[in-house]
Design an enzyme around this catalytic site. Sequence first.
Site, PDB file in Angstrom:
ATOM      1  N   LYS A  67      24.102 -11.361 -22.171  1.00 58.11           N
ATOM      2  CA  LYS A  67      24.402 -10.572 -23.373  1.00 58.11           C
ATOM      3  C   LYS A  67      23.604  -9.289 -23.361  1.00 58.11           C
ATOM      4  CE  LYS A  67      23.713 -10.862 -28.298  1.00 58.11           C
ATOM      5  NZ  LYS A  67      22.914 -11.482 -29.306  1.00 58.11           N
ATOM      6  N   SER A 112      28.794  -6.756 -30.705  1.00 55.98           N
ATOM      7  CA  SER A 112      29.376  -5.980 -31.795  1.00 55.98           C
ATOM      8  C   SER A 112      29.569  -4.503 -31.438  1.00 55.98           C
ATOM      9  CB  SER A 112      28.498  -6.124 -33.033  1.00 55.98           C
ATOM     10  OG  SER A 112      27.158  -5.737 -32.749  1.00 55.98           O
ATOM     11  N   ARG A 144      23.825  -6.538 -36.754  1.00 57.45           N
ATOM     12  CA  ARG A 144      22.697  -6.585 -37.698  1.00 57.45           C
ATOM     13  C   ARG A 144      23.144  -6.150 -39.087  1.00 57.45           C
ATOM     14  NH1 ARG A 144      18.159  -4.288 -33.377  1.00 57.45           N
ATOM     15  NH2 ARG A 144      18.393  -6.043 -31.929  1.00 57.45           N
ATOM     16  N   LYS A 149      12.900  -5.148 -30.551  1.00 61.96           N
ATOM     17  CA  LYS A 149      12.787  -6.516 -30.030  1.00 61.96           C
ATOM     18  C   LYS A 149      12.392  -6.549 -28.554  1.00 61.96           C
ATOM     19  CE  LYS A 149      15.939  -8.445 -33.522  1.00 61.96           C
ATOM     20  NZ  LYS A 149      17.018  -9.413 -33.809  1.00 61.96           N
ATOM     21  N   TYR A 195      34.683 -10.653 -30.762  1.00 60.17           N
ATOM     22  CA  TYR A 195      35.249 -10.498 -32.102  1.00 60.17           C
ATOM     23  C   TYR A 195      36.757 -10.249 -32.025  1.00 60.17           C
ATOM     24  CZ  TYR A 195      30.327 -10.188 -33.113  1.00 60.17           C
ATOM     25  OH  TYR A 195      28.992 -10.478 -33.178  1.00 60.17           O
ATOM     26  N   GLU A 248      15.052 -16.208 -15.736  1.00 59.62           N
ATOM     27  CA  GLU A 248      15.335 -16.763 -17.066  1.00 59.62           C
ATOM     28  C   GLU A 248      16.377 -17.882 -16.975  1.00 59.62           C
ATOM     29  OE1 GLU A 248      14.136 -16.502 -19.970  1.00 59.62           O
ATOM     30  OE2 GLU A 248      13.128 -14.572 -20.208  1.00 59.62           O
ATOM     31  N   LYS A 254      19.253 -12.256 -22.306  1.00 56.80           N
ATOM     32  CA  LYS A 254      19.609 -11.454 -23.475  1.00 56.80           C
ATOM     33  C   LYS A 254      18.737 -10.211 -23.481  1.00 56.80           C
ATOM     34  CE  LYS A 254      19.803 -11.389 -28.470  1.00 56.80           C
ATOM     35  NZ  LYS A 254      19.834 -12.182 -29.698  1.00 56.80           N
TER      36      LYS A 254
HETATM   37  C1  PBG Z   1      20.197 -12.706 -33.207  1.00 55.60           C
HETATM   38  C2  PBG Z   1      21.450 -12.319 -32.542  1.00 55.60           C
HETATM   39  C3  PBG Z   1      21.868 -11.001 -32.313  1.00 55.60           C
HETATM   40  C4  PBG Z   1      23.152 -11.090 -31.797  1.00 55.60           C
HETATM   41  C5  PBG Z   1      23.489 -12.447 -31.686  1.00 55.60           C
HETATM   42  N1  PBG Z   1      22.409 -13.205 -32.139  1.00 55.60           N
HETATM   43  C6  PBG Z   1      21.216  -9.701 -32.636  1.00 55.60           C
HETATM   44  C7  PBG Z   1      19.882  -9.383 -32.138  1.00 55.60           C
HETATM   45  O1  PBG Z   1      19.373  -9.996 -31.203  1.00 55.60           O
HETATM   46  O2  PBG Z   1      19.300  -8.475 -32.714  1.00 55.60           O
HETATM   47  C8  PBG Z   1      23.984  -9.888 -31.448  1.00 55.60           C
HETATM   48  C9  PBG Z   1      25.452 -10.082 -31.417  1.00 55.60           C
HETATM   49  C10 PBG Z   1      26.256  -8.837 -31.515  1.00 55.60           C
HETATM   50  O3  PBG Z   1      25.753  -7.698 -31.486  1.00 55.60           O
HETATM   51  O4  PBG Z   1      27.485  -8.984 -31.619  1.00 55.60           O
HETATM   52  N2  PBG Z   1      19.272 -13.438 -32.566  1.00 55.60           N
END
Ligand code: PBG
Length: 331
Positions: A255, A281, A211, A224, A320, A240, A201
């Site tokens: 992701k 998203s 968010r 992050k 989505y 990982e 990720k």
């Molecule tokens: C949180 C999480 C995130 C997403 C899924 N779980 C956001 C982040 O890590 O800030 C993102 C999913 C998306 O953008 O559709 N741990």
Amino acid sequence: MSHASYPHIRLRRTRAAAWSRAMVAETTLSPANLIWPLFVTEGQQVEAPVATLPGVSRWSVDRIVDKAREARDLGIPCVALFPNTPPGLRSIGGEEALNPGNLMCRATSAIRDAVPEVGILTDVALDPYTAHGHDGLIDDQGRVLNDATMEVLVKQALVLARAGASIIAPSDMMDGRVGAIRGALEADGHHDVQIMAYAAKYASAFYGPFRDAVGSGGLLKGDKRGYQMDPANAEEALREVALDLAEGADTVMVKPGLPYLDIVRRVKERFEVPVFAYQVSGEYAMIEAAAAAGAGDRDALVLETLLAFRRAGCSGVLTYHAAHAARLLRA
Ligand code: PBG
């Protein structure tokens, strides 16, 4: 080899007719390849649209059950749930994540009871519950603490498993959490609860609308990058994945999605396990914006991008667009 080229070889022959294209297609896409992320919110009979995700809403628990039925009826095997925790329940330590009566647990058990045929994937991370928007506990300098966070994530995973989650999906990127969660699930009797690790990720600019949807965006202090991966790295993604599989993950996820298909391919070739990707998203929002601007046909963009995930080696995609795509595929 004079015969090894044109006109003896014309690659267009097999492309000329629809029946022939169907016959030689190397990749398939079906509703079974889709996982549908859904946002849950408090209240009854609530549909609250997400401004930055046109066409996506947050649903109250009663309405989320209808969405799960819709998934089942469309042949989508699994939904993924994310909570928009009321601001008053967010705290420095994210304690609401451990409340067996929280929004996630109520949504999970409601779906489990009403639509037992559908898989329920639940995220494990603290960002929908913390007052600072980080996925874990922070020290006084704002750094996310690994081992202390892990202890909380283990408890969160157990709360979700007891509520009826089918798949625990740790999205927090703490070191060692898959093994710790697996151990706790086994000890608590949840032998058949799967772990889909958000193994690779990345610290990405594509998460903005998510968010907004869970209400953590405005709260986030800093970024992050101290725990999510650097987009520059691919070998590290393989490390990982290797660790998460060794710690007991059943499946792994990459992701974001489309910009990281090289990672999907390398993971698939190296490990030969089910690989999933999250078309996040920001990717969804980009397709919707392109379609709204007349820069492309929405349905064609949706199906082409999802097929690309499959071609790269994905067993399935969190998107989505899942319900819309499933309808297109069934038409
Ligand atoms: C949180 C999480 C995130 C997403 C899924 N779980 C956001 C982040 O890590 O800030 C993102 C999913 C998306 O953008 O559709 N741990």
